[in-house]
Enzyme design. Sequence first.
Site, PDB file in Angstrom:
ATOM      1  N   THR A   7     -31.988 -45.552   1.307  1.00 22.59           N
ATOM      2  CA  THR A   7     -33.315 -44.959   1.207  1.00 22.59           C
ATOM      3  C   THR A   7     -33.510 -44.448  -0.205  1.00 22.59           C
ATOM      4  O   THR A   7     -32.585 -44.462  -1.014  1.00 22.59           O
ATOM      5  CB  THR A   7     -33.483 -43.791   2.203  1.00 22.59           C
ATOM      6  OG1 THR A   7     -34.864 -43.482   2.323  1.00 22.59           O
ATOM      7  CG2 THR A   7     -32.735 -42.549   1.755  1.00 22.59           C
ATOM      8  N   ALA A 166     -38.707 -49.161  -5.193  1.00 22.86           N
ATOM      9  CA  ALA A 166     -38.815 -50.203  -4.167  1.00 22.86           C
ATOM     10  C   ALA A 166     -38.810 -51.606  -4.767  1.00 22.86           C
ATOM     11  O   ALA A 166     -38.394 -52.563  -4.108  1.00 22.86           O
ATOM     12  CB  ALA A 166     -40.072 -49.989  -3.335  1.00 22.86           C
ATOM     13  N   CYS A 169     -34.603 -51.618  -5.686  1.00 22.11           N
ATOM     14  CA  CYS A 169     -33.579 -51.340  -4.670  1.00 22.11           C
ATOM     15  C   CYS A 169     -33.910 -52.054  -3.354  1.00 22.11           C
ATOM     16  O   CYS A 169     -34.989 -51.843  -2.792  1.00 22.11           O
ATOM     17  CB  CYS A 169     -33.493 -49.829  -4.432  1.00 22.11           C
ATOM     18  SG  CYS A 169     -32.307 -49.366  -3.158  1.00 22.11           S
ATOM     19  N   THR A 172     -34.961 -49.876  -0.227  1.00 22.40           N
ATOM     20  CA  THR A 172     -36.151 -49.033  -0.366  1.00 22.40           C
ATOM     21  C   THR A 172     -37.383 -49.902  -0.185  1.00 22.40           C
ATOM     22  O   THR A 172     -37.458 -50.987  -0.748  1.00 22.40           O
ATOM     23  CB  THR A 172     -36.176 -48.368  -1.757  1.00 22.40           C
ATOM     24  OG1 THR A 172     -34.976 -47.603  -1.920  1.00 22.40           O
ATOM     25  CG2 THR A 172     -37.374 -47.455  -1.926  1.00 22.40           C
TER      26      THR A 172
END
EC number: 3.4.25.2
Length: 182
Positions: A7, A166, A169, A172
């Site tokens: 996350t 995002a 990663c 994410t």
Amino acid sequence: MEQFHGTTIISVRRKTPEGYSVAIGGDGQVTLGNIVVKGTARKVRKLYHGKVLAGFAGATADAFTLFERFEAKLEKHQGHLVRAAIELTKDWRTDRVLRRLEAMLAVADSEASLIITGNGDVLEPENGIVTIGSGGAYAQAAAMALLNHTEMSAPEIVKKSLEIAAEICIYTNMSHTIETLP
């Protein structure tokens, strides 16, 4: 059994004419191994009558246990963030069950922003940016640049930093929850 993980959680504190504006945000992706099992999880929330922002990274069940314990400490210490964090980490280091929890918390109020680590440490970053999770380093780099070189508000910096994380990663996503304090 594999743990749910991955996350990005970020909190930004921005000086304003009235004091500080604080925002925290997180993405919604939950993975089990290399499979996305949920894309809209809510990993940030307001605690203690809306005066404290908190987000988690790590094993979901462990994080909820920490949220409950941390909220109890906030109640016990009348919302004093630093005191509640320190008392939680004291328990974390001495309690056998807590010591095995695999989660981290990012917490903030009108006066402080903290990281509560899985080792039972309390860290207060100097620049007002707190990040945890697999995309934390990407979000932190983006937030540092935006904080130092734009006039964007704290919530805007959080949103843009999550978007950048995002894009980099794989743990994410673009489903974000953002909470703010004035």
